[in-house]
Design a protein around this motif. Structure first.
Motif, PDB file in Angstrom:
ATOM      1  N   VAL A 153      -0.523  -9.303   2.813  1.00 17.81           N
ATOM      2  CA  VAL A 153      -0.533  -8.209   3.388  1.00 17.81           C
ATOM      3  C   VAL A 153      -1.554  -7.744   4.500  1.00 17.81           C
ATOM      4  CG1 VAL A 153      -0.617  -5.766   2.826  1.00 17.81           C
ATOM      5  CG2 VAL A 153       0.725  -7.126   1.354  1.00 17.81           C
ATOM      6  N   ALA A 182      -0.337  -9.779   7.597  1.00 21.95           N
ATOM      7  CA  ALA A 182       0.487  -8.935   8.240  1.00 21.95           C
ATOM      8  C   ALA A 182       0.076  -7.991   9.198  1.00 21.95           C
ATOM      9  CB  ALA A 182       1.755  -8.600   7.271  1.00 21.95           C
ATOM     10  N   LEU A 183      -0.781  -6.937   8.525  1.00 25.17           N
ATOM     11  CA  LEU A 183      -1.364  -5.860   9.114  1.00 25.17           C
ATOM     12  C   LEU A 183      -2.110  -6.129  10.329  1.00 25.17           C
ATOM     13  CD1 LEU A 183      -2.627  -3.488   6.200  1.00 25.17           C
ATOM     14  CD2 LEU A 183      -0.520  -3.042   7.827  1.00 25.17           C
ATOM     15  N   TRP A 204      -6.344   2.103  16.544  1.00 27.51           N
ATOM     16  CA  TRP A 204      -7.590   2.263  15.819  1.00 27.51           C
ATOM     17  C   TRP A 204      -7.413   3.007  14.455  1.00 27.51           C
ATOM     18  CZ3 TRP A 204      -5.801   5.951  19.487  1.00 27.51           C
ATOM     19  CH2 TRP A 204      -5.782   7.154  19.152  1.00 27.51           C
ATOM     20  N   ARG A 205      -8.482   3.024  13.763  1.00 31.96           N
ATOM     21  CA  ARG A 205      -8.612   3.677  12.671  1.00 31.96           C
ATOM     22  C   ARG A 205      -9.843   4.808  12.784  1.00 31.96           C
ATOM     23  NH1 ARG A 205      -6.626   1.562   7.694  1.00 31.96           N
ATOM     24  NH2 ARG A 205      -5.987  -0.334   7.726  1.00 31.96           N
ATOM     25  N   PHE A 264      -8.227   0.086   0.576  1.00 34.42           N
ATOM     26  CA  PHE A 264      -6.992  -0.564   1.048  1.00 34.42           C
ATOM     27  C   PHE A 264      -6.015   0.557   1.023  1.00 34.42           C
ATOM     28  CE2 PHE A 264      -2.907  -3.084   0.208  1.00 34.42           C
ATOM     29  CZ  PHE A 264      -2.883  -3.572   1.528  1.00 34.42           C
ATOM     30  N   GLY A 265      -5.666   1.227   2.289  1.00 36.90           N
ATOM     31  CA  GLY A 265      -4.800   2.199   2.370  1.00 36.90           C
ATOM     32  C   GLY A 265      -4.862   3.560   2.018  1.00 36.90           C
ATOM     33  N   LEU A 266      -5.450   3.689   0.788  1.00 38.03           N
ATOM     34  CA  LEU A 266      -6.003   4.902   0.243  1.00 38.03           C
ATOM     35  C   LEU A 266      -7.031   5.687   0.611  1.00 38.03           C
ATOM     36  CD1 LEU A 266      -5.436   3.674  -3.438  1.00 38.03           C
ATOM     37  CD2 LEU A 266      -3.647   4.876  -2.015  1.00 38.03           C
ATOM     38  N   PRO A 267      -6.940   7.068   0.766  1.00 34.31           N
ATOM     39  CA  PRO A 267      -7.902   7.723   1.356  1.00 34.31           C
ATOM     40  C   PRO A 267      -9.303   7.749   0.466  1.00 34.31           C
ATOM     41  CG  PRO A 267      -6.382   9.299   0.285  1.00 34.31           C
ATOM     42  CD  PRO A 267      -5.716   7.908   0.170  1.00 34.31           C
ATOM     43  N   ALA A 294       3.214  14.801   6.606  1.00 30.69           N
ATOM     44  CA  ALA A 294       2.010  13.708   6.046  1.00 30.69           C
ATOM     45  C   ALA A 294       1.584  14.155   4.569  1.00 30.69           C
ATOM     46  CB  ALA A 294       0.725  14.134   6.779  1.00 30.69           C
ATOM     47  N   LEU A 348       1.987   6.251  -0.299  1.00 31.92           N
ATOM     48  CA  LEU A 348       1.002   5.330  -0.120  1.00 31.92           C
ATOM     49  C   LEU A 348       0.450   5.294  -1.482  1.00 31.92           C
ATOM     50  CD1 LEU A 348      -0.519   6.506   3.136  1.00 31.92           C
ATOM     51  CD2 LEU A 348       1.470   5.182   2.914  1.00 31.92           C
ATOM     52  N   SER A 349       0.360   6.290  -2.371  1.00 30.73           N
ATOM     53  CA  SER A 349      -0.260   6.193  -3.675  1.00 30.73           C
ATOM     54  C   SER A 349       0.712   5.601  -4.612  1.00 30.73           C
ATOM     55  CB  SER A 349      -0.651   7.558  -4.032  1.00 30.73           C
ATOM     56  OG  SER A 349       0.478   8.303  -3.942  1.00 30.73           O
ATOM     57  N   GLY A 359       0.317   0.841   0.289  1.00 29.82           N
ATOM     58  CA  GLY A 359       0.547   0.145   1.838  1.00 29.82           C
ATOM     59  C   GLY A 359      -0.109   1.096   2.830  1.00 29.82           C
ATOM     60  N   GLU A 360      -0.016   0.799   3.968  1.00 31.03           N
ATOM     61  CA  GLU A 360      -0.527   1.496   4.925  1.00 31.03           C
ATOM     62  C   GLU A 360       0.126   2.603   5.734  1.00 31.03           C
ATOM     63  OE1 GLU A 360      -3.813   1.341   6.203  1.00 31.03           O
ATOM     64  OE2 GLU A 360      -4.520  -0.177   5.133  1.00 31.03           O
ATOM     65  N   VAL A 365       0.927   4.299   9.502  1.00 30.33           N
ATOM     66  CA  VAL A 365       0.678   4.199  10.995  1.00 30.33           C
ATOM     67  C   VAL A 365       1.081   5.305  11.668  1.00 30.33           C
ATOM     68  CG1 VAL A 365       1.305   2.627  13.069  1.00 30.33           C
ATOM     69  CG2 VAL A 365       1.019   1.662  10.834  1.00 30.33           C
ATOM     70  N   TRP A 366       0.373   5.885  12.270  1.00 24.93           N
ATOM     71  CA  TRP A 366       0.883   7.059  13.209  1.00 24.93           C
ATOM     72  C   TRP A 366       0.847   7.049  14.603  1.00 24.93           C
ATOM     73  CZ3 TRP A 366       1.185  11.974  10.289  1.00 24.93           C
ATOM     74  CH2 TRP A 366       1.645  13.095  10.990  1.00 24.93           C
ATOM     75  N   LEU A 398      -5.053  16.061   3.950  1.00 26.18           N
ATOM     76  CA  LEU A 398      -3.613  15.764   3.471  1.00 26.18           C
ATOM     77  C   LEU A 398      -3.553  14.620   2.714  1.00 26.18           C
ATOM     78  CD1 LEU A 398      -1.831  17.458   6.477  1.00 26.18           C
ATOM     79  CD2 LEU A 398      -2.209  18.602   4.547  1.00 26.18           C
ATOM     80  N   GLY A 399      -4.257  13.654   2.535  1.00 28.91           N
ATOM     81  CA  GLY A 399      -4.187  12.545   1.841  1.00 28.91           C
ATOM     82  C   GLY A 399      -3.658  11.383   2.711  1.00 28.91           C
ATOM     83  N   ARG A 418      -4.815   8.548   5.883  1.00 24.50           N
ATOM     84  CA  ARG A 418      -5.861   7.942   6.621  1.00 24.50           C
ATOM     85  C   ARG A 418      -5.102   6.621   7.264  1.00 24.50           C
ATOM     86  NH1 ARG A 418     -11.089   8.094   4.430  1.00 24.50           N
ATOM     87  NH2 ARG A 418     -11.806   6.883   6.190  1.00 24.50           N
ATOM     88  N   PRO A 419      -4.364   7.094   8.109  1.00 21.96           N
ATOM     89  CA  PRO A 419      -3.540   6.017   9.046  1.00 21.96           C
ATOM     90  C   PRO A 419      -4.139   5.292  10.132  1.00 21.96           C
ATOM     91  CG  PRO A 419      -3.061   8.069  10.123  1.00 21.96           C
ATOM     92  CD  PRO A 419      -4.252   8.302   8.918  1.00 21.96           C
ATOM     93  N   ILE A 420      -3.641   4.150  10.454  1.00 20.39           N
ATOM     94  CA  ILE A 420      -3.969   3.471  11.556  1.00 20.39           C
ATOM     95  C   ILE A 420      -3.289   4.218  12.836  1.00 20.39           C
ATOM     96  CG2 ILE A 420      -3.357   1.449  13.138  1.00 20.39           C
ATOM     97  CD1 ILE A 420      -3.254  -0.173  10.360  1.00 20.39           C
ATOM     98  N   ARG A 429       4.811  -6.197   7.073  1.00 22.72           N
ATOM     99  CA  ARG A 429       4.591  -6.093   5.636  1.00 22.72           C
ATOM    100  C   ARG A 429       3.305  -5.330   5.497  1.00 22.72           C
ATOM    101  NH1 ARG A 429       3.987 -11.504   3.581  1.00 22.72           N
ATOM    102  NH2 ARG A 429       4.224 -11.707   5.721  1.00 22.72           N
ATOM    103  N   GLY A 430       3.134  -4.670   4.415  1.00 24.78           N
ATOM    104  CA  GLY A 430       1.981  -3.853   4.103  1.00 24.78           C
ATOM    105  C   GLY A 430       2.135  -2.360   4.678  1.00 24.78           C
ATOM    106  N   VAL A 431       3.036  -2.126   5.472  1.00 25.02           N
ATOM    107  CA  VAL A 431       3.301  -0.931   5.933  1.00 25.02           C
ATOM    108  C   VAL A 431       4.177  -0.204   5.129  1.00 25.02           C
ATOM    109  CG1 VAL A 431       3.690   0.651   8.042  1.00 25.02           C
ATOM    110  CG2 VAL A 431       2.434  -1.455   8.413  1.00 25.02           C
TER     111      VAL A 431
END
Lengths: 470, 251
Positions: free
Chosen positions: A312, A315-316, A333-334, A359-362, B71, B78-79, B83-84, B86-87, B102-103, B105-107, B128-130
């Motif tokens: 993953v 892929a990202l 960006w992040r 990993f993806g979570l806040p 959002a 995501l939870s 996965g990620e 993307v915005w 709001l929970g 944290r996107p790319i 994958r992963g999104v």
């Protein structure tokens, strides 16, 4: 006169001769102003064009190029054929040149400039013999030494090389000795290569020049496959790839891509190249394509078991590279928190390929959840007309973008001091304070307003709208 | 006889749903409230599809409420699935701390126009992963919608297309087609009870169209970490909330 062409030389002119004398000798002489900068940039262009012959090309003085051909002439069938191709192409490109191939840069320099022929190739280890009859000027000596040696009757390299080394160094400086050693190969020399010499170089040449975009794509794909296979064999990945398209007329088009993480997947890299290949102008055809890899980092062999997490992440990273290649790397960006009280500066941008710890979570470092922050922050705060009952309270009514809104509920203030110390022009003052309120109007729309500065008697406070909560 | 007809009817319904909904992943994101979930096929917001979200009035330009609502809703993807996010936006006004609250944290991806936004959204959905992708666009046509749908199906990622009309955009944009659902979001007055200050954010939410479902309108409220979004009440056709049961507390 800075330069004279062949016809001029035949008429008895030479470089350095006065223009008035020359005109007297050859009245029909045609002259152009000397433009050293244009010459230098043309030389750099030529250096880039020579990348097809060797990845390592260094400009030398106003009129020379060094090419590192170590082990690179095999595709031509040997150094002689390589040299022939190089000179033929240069003269076809309007730059007739002399060239020499030798063990050392110094010897090649000397032979190219002072050798008996236009094209010289000497056997490995033969530079001492080849240099012996050349004048001392062939040693690239400092001016004092170059002028002083002939005065002592030492006019050839052979004579100089037989002198006692200690005396030579004492009389003409250590650099004289160094130049001699560099030419003979007993001292190393670092050349200012345009691109550092790299073993990560692949080249394809074509008898029939390419022009169809799909052919260019296939050529890059083949090069990538070859290079990535070698990278894989050594457990390496690279983060920068550059492919150069060499046109038959001598122009060259470099195309570069970058990846956030080291990579060696040819298909993925080709995808990054693909959108940029459209801008390559093949002209009358492209007859050579080269590829170099840079910024190498160890990249482990892909684990055979299906490692979901790694997969993953890969892929990202591929997605981020792809978007970055197409839109520009600064456009992906992040957001990460930055130590600052001022909302405009609370966010810093990080490369998106570096994953968050969670990993993806806040999770990971975040912003203070206790401080309400809007969904949208206006690029610059917009002034609003506001009416407050008490100057120190949130406004009762305000008008933004032509619409009057009655404030139904409000929260605040959150006092934020401007970081005036970061701005040299700003004067520290009480006004460098903002009181922020989150307010809700009758419709339920929420706004982030602030009053500029502390309230002082006799002054109408100024209000700004800075953000919108959704 | 009768059971045979029922059987055939059910089979026909399934086929119809398949035609309507394209390739279904079958997974949904339930709101956890029967009043909303009943309007959506499969009992929740279909995942692996894309959804269109518009604002109202001035919000069509600022798109704050649609962004916040989606959002908050999408943060559950995501939870749940991992996965990620993307915005993809065309202006730099999205504020990461607000989004994080709001929970999400996107790319972030900054694009120049709708074409770039939709192409980036396709790439992101296919990666994958999104798990979820937001794209702010003025409009999209049927072809773009179909392409987005195909991208969603690659790995079951969910798309949120925020219709946003920036000043730079001219002319009427085509209405989004091919979306699994279309929502219109506007702010609603919050209810902090007897406490001073602001209550949890509220939205008026219209489900204008849902493939295989039916339209509806509700008041929703920002929930806590567990439920994310709470349905407060149904919204009458005139846009007024139905009578809300007053909050009573013992003691």
């Amino acid at each position: 006169m800075a330069a004279v062409n062949e016809a001029g030389e035949a008429a008895g002119l030479w470089r350095g001769k006065k223009l008035a004398d020359s005109l007297a000798l050859v009245p029909e002489l045609r002259t152009a102003d000397h433009e050293p900068e244009a010459d230098a940039s043309a030389l750099l262009g030529l250096a880039d064009g020579c990348v097809r012959f060797s990845p390592a090309v260094a400009p030398d003085g106003p009129d020379g190029l060094f090419l590192d051909v170590t082990g690179g002439a095999a595709p031509w069938g040997g150094e002689a054929a390589w040299l022939h191709d190089l000179l033929t192409r240069l003269s076809r490109a309007g730059a007739p040149a002399r060239a020499a191939v030798a063990d050392t840069a110094g010897a090649a320099w000397a032979l190219a400039r002072f050798g008996q022929a236009d094209r010289i190739r000497i056997r490995p280890g033969a530079q001492a013999d080849a240099l012996r009859p050349l004048p001392v000027a062939a040693l690239r000596l400092p001016p004092a030494a170059q002028a002083g040696l002939p005065r002592l009757g030492l006019t050839t390299v052979g004579q100089v090389s037989t002198l006692p080394r200690a005396q030579l160094a004492k009389r003409f400086g250590a650099s004289t000795l160094l130049r001699l050693d560099q030419a003979l190969g007993t001292a190393d020399e670092a050349l200012p290569f345009r691109r550092p010499p790299t073993p990560w170089f692949e080249r394809l040449a074509f008898f029939d020049p390419l022009s169809a975009p799909e052919d260019l794509r296939r050529a890059v794909g083949d090069l990538l496959h070859a290079l990535c296979e070698r990278l894989a064999a050594e457990g390496q990945g690279a983060r920068r790839f550059e492919t150069v398209f060499h046109r038959a007329d001598g122009c060259s088009f470099p195309v570069r891509i970058g990846t956030g993480l080291p990579a060696r997947d040819p298909d993925r890299l080709l995808k990054l190249f693909a959108p940029k290949l459209e801008f390559v102008d093949p002209g009358f055809g492209i007859d050579a394509v080269t590829l170099t890899a840079d910024r190498l980092e160890p990249l482990g062999e892909r684990q055979t078991r299906l490692d979901q997490e790694t997969d993953v992440q890969d892929a990202l990273a591929a997605l981020v590279d792809q978007l970055g290649a197409r839109l520009g790397e600064s456009r992906v960006w992040r957001a990460a928190p930055q130590e600052s009280h001022v909302p405009e500066r609370a966010v810093t941008r990080r490369p998106a390929s570096a994953p968050l710890s969670g990993f993806g979570l806040p999770s990971g470092p975040g912003w203070d959840p206790e401080r309400p922050r809007p969904m949208r922050l206006l690029p610059r705060p917009e002034p609003v007309e506001a009416m407050a009952a008490v100057p120190d309270n949130p406004p009762l009514v305000f008008t933004w973008r032509g619409r009057r809104r009655r404030v139904r509920r409000a929260e605040g203030p959150e006092r934020i001091a401007e970081e005036w110390w970061l701005d040299a022009a700003a004067v520290p003052a009480v006004n460098r304070v903002r009181d922020y309120y989150a307010v809700e109007d009758g419709e339920g729309e929420r706004f982030w307003l602030f009053r500029d500065g502390l309230y002082r008697a006799g002054e109408t406070p100024r209000w700004f709208l800075h953000g919108l909560f959704g | 006889m009768r059971s045979g007809a029922e059987h055939r009817l059910r089979a026909l319904r399934e086929r119809l749903a398949a035609i309507e909904g394209g390739k279904r992943t079958g997974r949904v994101l339930p709101f956890g409230d029967g009043r909303v979930d009943a309007c959506l096929p499969g009992g929740g917001l279909p995942r692996g599809r894309w959804h269109e979200i518009t604002g109202e009035g001035l919000e069509q330009e600022t798109a704050a409420a649609p962004a916040a609502w989606s959002a908050r809703l999408g943060s559950r993807l995501l939870s749940d699935g991992g996965g990620e996010a993307v915005w993809i936006g065309q202006s730099e006004d999205l504020h990461a701390p607000g989004l994080a609250a709001l929970g999400l944290r996107p790319i972030f991806v900054l694009v120049r126009n709708d074409t770039e936004a939709l192409a980036a959204a396709e790439d992101a959905l296919r990666a994958r992963g999104v798990a979820a992708v937001w794209a702010e666009v003025a409009g999209l046509d049927l072809t773009a919608g179909r392409r987005l749908q195909l991208a969603c199906e690659a790995h079951g990622a969910t798309g949120f297309v925020l219709r946003r009309r920036l000043w730079a955009h001219k002319g009427g944009a085509e209405t989004g087609a091919g979306s699994a659902s279309r929502w219109r979001i506007a702010a609603a007055p919050s209810n902090p009870g007897h406490l001073p200050g602001l209550g949890p954010a509220r939205w008026r939410v219209w489900l204008e169209r849902a493939a295989g479902g039916r339209p509806g309108a509700w008041i929703m409220e920002m929930g806590d970490e567990a439920d994310r979004i709470r349905v407060v009440s149904e919204l009458a056709a005139d846009g007024l909330a139905a009578a809300e049961p007053s909050i009573r507390r013992a003691g």
